[in-house]
Write an enzyme that holds these catalytic residues in place. Sequence first.
Site, PDB file in Angstrom:
ATOM      1  N   TYR A 180      17.575 -50.479 -36.734  1.00 53.96           N
ATOM      2  CA  TYR A 180      17.607 -50.952 -38.122  1.00 53.96           C
ATOM      3  C   TYR A 180      17.752 -49.761 -39.048  1.00 53.96           C
ATOM      4  CZ  TYR A 180      16.102 -55.414 -36.399  1.00 53.96           C
ATOM      5  OH  TYR A 180      16.057 -56.602 -35.731  1.00 53.96           O
ATOM      6  N   SER A 197       8.517 -37.237 -43.659  1.00 54.56           N
ATOM      7  CA  SER A 197       7.643 -38.373 -43.383  1.00 54.56           C
ATOM      8  C   SER A 197       7.230 -39.007 -44.699  1.00 54.56           C
ATOM      9  CB  SER A 197       6.443 -37.922 -42.573  1.00 54.56           C
ATOM     10  OG  SER A 197       5.910 -36.781 -43.143  1.00 54.56           O
ATOM     11  N   LEU A 198       6.410 -40.026 -44.618  1.00 60.00           N
ATOM     12  CA  LEU A 198       5.981 -40.735 -45.820  1.00 60.00           C
ATOM     13  C   LEU A 198       4.489 -40.523 -46.007  1.00 60.00           C
ATOM     14  CD1 LEU A 198       7.770 -44.115 -45.079  1.00 60.00           C
ATOM     15  CD2 LEU A 198       8.248 -42.664 -47.036  1.00 60.00           C
ATOM     16  N   CYS A 249     -21.097 -21.879 -25.273  1.00 63.11           N
ATOM     17  CA  CYS A 249     -21.436 -20.461 -25.224  1.00 63.11           C
ATOM     18  C   CYS A 249     -22.913 -20.203 -25.501  1.00 63.11           C
ATOM     19  CB  CYS A 249     -20.565 -19.656 -26.195  1.00 63.11           C
ATOM     20  SG  CYS A 249     -20.986 -19.913 -27.916  1.00 63.11           S
ATOM     21  N   ARG A 279      14.291 -37.586 -34.607  1.00 63.11           N
ATOM     22  CA  ARG A 279      13.746 -36.876 -35.748  1.00 63.11           C
ATOM     23  C   ARG A 279      13.224 -35.488 -35.350  1.00 63.11           C
ATOM     24  NH1 ARG A 279       8.461 -36.619 -37.933  1.00 63.11           N
ATOM     25  NH2 ARG A 279       8.472 -36.392 -40.194  1.00 63.11           N
ATOM     26  N   CYS A 283     -16.448 -17.581 -28.088  1.00 65.35           N
ATOM     27  CA  CYS A 283     -16.898 -18.817 -27.426  1.00 65.35           C
ATOM     28  C   CYS A 283     -15.772 -19.294 -26.517  1.00 65.35           C
ATOM     29  CB  CYS A 283     -17.220 -19.873 -28.478  1.00 65.35           C
ATOM     30  SG  CYS A 283     -17.375 -21.536 -27.804  1.00 65.35           S
ATOM     31  N   CYS A 318     -24.574 -24.124 -28.941  1.00 64.26           N
ATOM     32  CA  CYS A 318     -23.220 -24.487 -28.535  1.00 64.26           C
ATOM     33  C   CYS A 318     -23.226 -24.836 -27.045  1.00 64.26           C
ATOM     34  CB  CYS A 318     -22.257 -23.329 -28.802  1.00 64.26           C
ATOM     35  SG  CYS A 318     -20.618 -23.618 -28.115  1.00 64.26           S
ATOM     36  N   LYS A 359       7.643 -51.314 -42.586  1.00 60.80           N
ATOM     37  CA  LYS A 359       7.623 -50.004 -41.928  1.00 60.80           C
ATOM     38  C   LYS A 359       7.690 -50.260 -40.428  1.00 60.80           C
ATOM     39  CE  LYS A 359       5.515 -45.501 -41.944  1.00 60.80           C
ATOM     40  NZ  LYS A 359       5.513 -45.228 -40.513  1.00 60.80           N
ATOM     41  N   CYS A 406     -19.947 -23.850 -34.160  1.00 63.89           N
ATOM     42  CA  CYS A 406     -20.227 -22.661 -33.377  1.00 63.89           C
ATOM     43  C   CYS A 406     -19.434 -21.556 -34.057  1.00 63.89           C
ATOM     44  CB  CYS A 406     -19.749 -22.854 -31.944  1.00 63.89           C
ATOM     45  SG  CYS A 406     -19.609 -21.313 -31.044  1.00 63.89           S
ATOM     46  N   CYS A 407     -20.116 -20.503 -34.474  1.00 63.95           N
ATOM     47  CA  CYS A 407     -19.441 -19.488 -35.290  1.00 63.95           C
ATOM     48  C   CYS A 407     -19.020 -18.272 -34.483  1.00 63.95           C
ATOM     49  CB  CYS A 407     -20.338 -19.069 -36.444  1.00 63.95           C
ATOM     50  SG  CYS A 407     -20.762 -20.471 -37.467  1.00 63.95           S
ATOM     51  N   ASP A 455      27.366 -66.425 -22.887  1.00 66.34           N
ATOM     52  CA  ASP A 455      27.319 -65.163 -22.151  1.00 66.34           C
ATOM     53  C   ASP A 455      28.528 -65.016 -21.237  1.00 66.34           C
ATOM     54  OD1 ASP A 455      25.011 -64.756 -23.418  1.00 66.34           O
ATOM     55  OD2 ASP A 455      23.718 -64.774 -21.628  1.00 66.34           O
ATOM     56  N   LYS A 480      -0.031 -48.838 -45.382  1.00 68.36           N
ATOM     57  CA  LYS A 480      -0.293 -49.150 -43.981  1.00 68.36           C
ATOM     58  C   LYS A 480      -1.210 -50.363 -43.860  1.00 68.36           C
ATOM     59  CE  LYS A 480       0.816 -46.369 -40.940  1.00 68.36           C
ATOM     60  NZ  LYS A 480       0.523 -44.993 -40.704  1.00 68.36           N
ATOM     61  N   GLU A 516      10.258 -52.735 -48.155  1.00 66.25           N
ATOM     62  CA  GLU A 516      10.718 -53.130 -46.819  1.00 66.25           C
ATOM     63  C   GLU A 516       9.636 -52.880 -45.778  1.00 66.25           C
ATOM     64  OE1 GLU A 516      14.177 -50.718 -47.323  1.00 66.25           O
ATOM     65  OE2 GLU A 516      13.404 -49.131 -46.060  1.00 66.25           O
ATOM     66  N   ASP A 554       7.623 -49.828 -36.541  1.00 71.32           N
ATOM     67  CA  ASP A 554       6.839 -48.965 -35.663  1.00 71.32           C
ATOM     68  C   ASP A 554       7.711 -48.594 -34.471  1.00 71.32           C
ATOM     69  OD1 ASP A 554       4.765 -47.554 -34.677  1.00 71.32           O
ATOM     70  OD2 ASP A 554       3.531 -49.275 -34.138  1.00 71.32           O
TER      71      ASP A 554
END
Length: 672
Positions: free
Chosen positions: A225, A84-85, A413, A138, A434, A410, A117, A428-429, A35, A316, A115, A119
């Site tokens: 890398y 993406s993969l 609501c 990206r 809502c 719900c 993946k 809930c429709c 160093d 994965k 190779e 993270d």
Amino acid sequence: MKKNSAIEETVLTLKKEIQEHNFNYYVKDDPTVTDSAYDDLMRKLEELEKQYPELITEDSPTQRVGMLSNSAFNQVSHKKPMLSLSNVFHEDELAAFDKRIKTDLGVESINYAVEPKFDGLAIALIYEGGFFSLGATRGDGFTGEDVTHNLKTIKSIPLKIDTKSLPSRIEIRGEVVMFKEDFLTLNKKQEELGQKVFANPRNAAAGSLRQLDSSITATRPLRFYAYSIDFEGIENTLTSHSDSIKLLNELKIPTTDLVENVTGVVGLLDYYHEIIDKRQSLPFDIDGVVYKVDSLNYQDELGFVSRAPRWAVAHKFPAEEAESQVLGIDVQVGRTGAITPVARLKPTFVSGVTVTNASLHNEAELLRKDVHINDFVLIRRAGDVVPEVVSVIKAKRPKNIEAFLMPIQCPECGSKLKKEEGEAILRCCEGIQCPAQRKQSIMHFASRKAMDIDGLGEKIIDQLLENKMINDFTDLYTLDLGSLEGLERFGEKSSKNLIESIHKSKETTLGRLIYALGIRGVGEATAKDLAKEFGTISNIKAQTREGLEGVDDIGPTVSGFIHCYFNDLKNLDLIDRLINNGVSFKEELRKEVKFVSEISDKVFVLTGTLPTLKREDAKQIIEQYGGKITSTVSKKTDYLLAGNDAGSKLEKAQALGIVILSENDLIKWTEE
Ligand code: IVH
């Protein structure tokens, strides 16, 4: 002071020597100086450059540190999108991937480059005339952020490469990571200084790259890398991914030495298990392995689907699991009304983060897993997705467990919840009637990938709704400075900024607008595809379900949702109000049809290697003449454009009696 060529020579030698030591230390992991000897060389160089500033060049190692970004995260649009993969988790999915590729190419077996993946964070580096000129994140895949100043502090990234006979512009892509050990040391230091600690090495790397002041980044031990290289004319220089890696090594760009070549599913699985065994002892985090068809020609032929290449896949690793206890069960109302039970958990540390909530998905899952309040459970977290409850640890079941019943109304609501036929999900429709859905539809509308309204967070939306200043997202465009006055904790400056960003968001793209509407099943990629395919809202509105299904990745379910959305007057009214309030968008027709011809609307499939044209050029010609390109031969195909080594697609097309064209036929057409 007068410089002489001897000094120039010394400076040059020092630069080379230092870069060589960087390479040995950071890339080869084989230091060649102490160093202090390294520091001496740096000091010598600094002194000489101070005396002779005209000798400072942009690739000098002294230029790595301390640069302030003069382009604070400017947007950079990627020449080719950073995609993406797709993922596989199980052997059968992997076998299906290999089979699909073999069928598509019409070959018996495939050679893969394999190779790890990483993270970390995907990064693109541009070298121009050999000099590292631009580095970007990206981002959304199309546009990233300029982080050149920070990337320059990473000593394993050469500031200059010897490009020999290569073209001037070279783009290298890869991943920035932080070593696990460096991450622990950094966190200890941060803690001592009373500063932010990071959840995991990836977050630490991301936080470090997002500094405005590169002298902070320089103190963070980042690594790079590379996994790809691209330049004009690459198809005449390289034939395989393995060639690319070799070239990167020659250029002294760091790659991992874990890249291998294997054949077939057996080879892929052997590699997968080999890397799982090595995983703990690797210096950096990985979350799987990546398999890539090695031949660049094959890659070209296989092409892409909207988000990912068809020639590669990420296998994965299984997600990490931990034990926790259910403290309670809440229900959440999602943006599209889905009611999800969520387990509130005793805070538990899983793969680098503290988890306090885990999804139970739906009532059927809750019953199947037999989860009760107070139960001990196994929870799982895979990548960035919401953690989930895997199973109850029955052996530890306490006496005080309490059953949980899904509500019939719900929680937000009060309307009666419904289950659609064949669906496991209670909904809930009430749509935006809502309050929960109304609020989330506005949050979604404003989100980064939608209308990108900076500064419009959940708290502000809550206040705007509570004070009845807005009722739905169209009302955002009626707000003005005056109306924001009196909002809690909202000063003049923030009001001004918010109004400005609302105003700015008016000018958008059709893809973003469609995504922002929050149509069920329509994510960012589908929205973009719809925009490109149909170009205008009224075109989309006019489509039948079959017409919509002509778009890649839109199947019968989603086509139903889209069709339904555009046939509901309430929704059309929302869109009208947006347009009336000034929202406008650029049209995004992918197929810029320049000539009307006999091939208008005809469906083409391409296969094999064309004698002279690049695949992309052939595609462009077809599209300019109004033809459509798809990837699989079917009864709907009108023409197969076949080159050399055409495989199964040619056979299939012949069997179906489809017209086979050569490159020459295509060229002749264009000359007519
Ligand atoms: S190839 C179009 N190789 O994974 C091909 N990507 O899901 C895409 N990643 O953010 C990239 N390790 O940065 C490739 N060995 C590897 C990788 C890798 C990590 C990341 C990549 C991207 C994501 C894609």
